[in-house]
Design a protein around this motif. Structure first.
Motif, PDB file in Angstrom:
ATOM      1  N   GLU A  91      -3.866  16.229  -1.637  1.00 36.87           N
ATOM      2  CA  GLU A  91      -4.504  15.718  -2.423  1.00 36.87           C
ATOM      3  C   GLU A  91      -3.680  15.168  -4.213  1.00 36.87           C
ATOM      4  O   GLU A  91      -4.289  14.163  -4.917  1.00 36.87           O
ATOM      5  N   LYS A  92      -2.751  15.528  -4.223  1.00 37.00           N
ATOM      6  CA  LYS A  92      -1.697  15.591  -5.300  1.00 37.00           C
ATOM      7  C   LYS A  92      -0.679  14.662  -4.650  1.00 37.00           C
ATOM      8  O   LYS A  92       0.076  14.672  -5.747  1.00 37.00           O
ATOM      9  N   LEU A  96      -0.788   8.799  -5.209  1.00 34.59           N
ATOM     10  CA  LEU A  96      -3.227   8.588  -5.027  1.00 34.59           C
ATOM     11  C   LEU A  96      -2.854   9.073  -6.743  1.00 34.59           C
ATOM     12  O   LEU A  96      -4.027   8.159  -7.211  1.00 34.59           O
ATOM     13  N   SER A  97      -2.417   9.559  -7.656  1.00 34.18           N
ATOM     14  CA  SER A  97      -2.478   9.590  -8.653  1.00 34.18           C
ATOM     15  C   SER A  97      -2.431   8.287  -9.795  1.00 34.18           C
ATOM     16  O   SER A  97      -2.995   8.012 -10.738  1.00 34.18           O
ATOM     17  N   GLU A 100      -5.274   6.558  -9.326  1.00 31.23           N
ATOM     18  CA  GLU A 100      -6.537   7.256  -9.554  1.00 31.23           C
ATOM     19  C   GLU A 100      -6.205   6.313 -11.146  1.00 31.23           C
ATOM     20  O   GLU A 100      -7.138   6.050 -11.800  1.00 31.23           O
ATOM     21  N   ASP A 101      -5.012   6.038 -11.951  1.00 30.76           N
ATOM     22  CA  ASP A 101      -5.260   5.815 -13.301  1.00 30.76           C
ATOM     23  C   ASP A 101      -5.547   4.231 -13.441  1.00 30.76           C
ATOM     24  O   ASP A 101      -5.814   4.252 -14.241  1.00 30.76           O
ATOM     25  N   GLY A 104      -8.821   4.123  -9.161  1.00 31.90           N
ATOM     26  CA  GLY A 104      -9.115   4.626  -7.941  1.00 31.90           C
ATOM     27  C   GLY A 104      -8.864   3.704  -6.841  1.00 31.90           C
ATOM     28  O   GLY A 104      -9.213   3.096  -5.596  1.00 31.90           O
ATOM     29  N   GLU A 147      -8.009   1.202  -1.220  1.00 29.70           N
ATOM     30  CA  GLU A 147      -8.846   2.598  -2.936  1.00 29.70           C
ATOM     31  C   GLU A 147      -8.734   3.774  -2.528  1.00 29.70           C
ATOM     32  O   GLU A 147      -8.895   3.997  -0.475  1.00 29.70           O
ATOM     33  N   ILE A 148      -9.543   4.942  -3.068  1.00 30.91           N
ATOM     34  CA  ILE A 148      -8.818   5.995  -2.385  1.00 30.91           C
ATOM     35  C   ILE A 148     -10.337   6.464  -1.988  1.00 30.91           C
ATOM     36  O   ILE A 148     -11.421   6.192  -2.476  1.00 30.91           O
ATOM     37  N   LYS A 150     -13.415   9.707  -1.078  1.00 29.16           N
ATOM     38  CA  LYS A 150     -13.885   9.899  -1.143  1.00 29.16           C
ATOM     39  C   LYS A 150     -14.638  10.793   0.458  1.00 29.16           C
ATOM     40  O   LYS A 150     -15.689  10.515   0.695  1.00 29.16           O
TER      41      LYS A 150
END
Length: 154
Positions: A91-92, A96-97, A100-101, A104, A147-148, A150
């Motif tokens: 998740e972290k 991925l971070s 997210e900046d 996504g 893309e992330i 969800k």
């Protein structure tokens, strides 16, 4: 049960397994329901077995020692090491971070460049992590867009 189907590398000596009427059983590589006693704790099988009240998970190897289990509305990662089984949480993830900046979503080249610079990682290592995150369902690739994903049941 079926301990002859499992390679036991847990100790430098032989392990003698004994069962009593009160034993809870581990059944490895069961070929049919007939091989599973009523007092089982865990059953592994490459076949679909109909066992009343059993939870069924499909386990897939993702990477060396990393597996994904899916079933009953859940999905989780775990890894098998010399010391046991451990939870894996991506998740972290650092990539991925960075994504997210970007909100996504980002182009592959932009994400690789930004993550490489921000995380001080070689670009090839960033690409490998992106590919891994796609395999485990954390990211989705559409053409050149990353893309992330969800997911509601995490």
């Amino acid at each position: 049960m079926n301990e002859d189907r499992v390679k036991w590398n847990i100790a430098p000596f032989s392990v003698e397994l004994r069962c009593t009427p009160k034993s809870v059983n581990l059944v490895f590589d069961a070929m049919s329901e007939a091989e599973v006693p009523p007092n089982y704790l865990l059953v592994t099988s490459s076949r679909h077995l109909r066992l009343p009240g059993a939870r069924e998970l499909k386990v897939t190897r993702i990477n060396d020692g990393i597996f994904m289990a899916v079933g009953e509305g859940s999905k989780f990662l775990f890894k098998v090491t010399n010391t046991g089984v451990e939870d894996v949480n991506y998740e972290k993830s650092s990539v991925l971070s960075v994504l997210e900046d970007f909100g996504g979503t980002a182009l592959m080249g932009e994400l690789v460049e930004a993550a490489s610079r921000k995380l001080n990682m070689p670009k090839e290592q960033v690409r490998e992590e992106i590919a891994f995150l796609i395999r485990i369902g954390k990211l989705r690739a559409r053409r050149n867009l990353i893309e992330i994903v969800k997911q509601s049941f995490y």
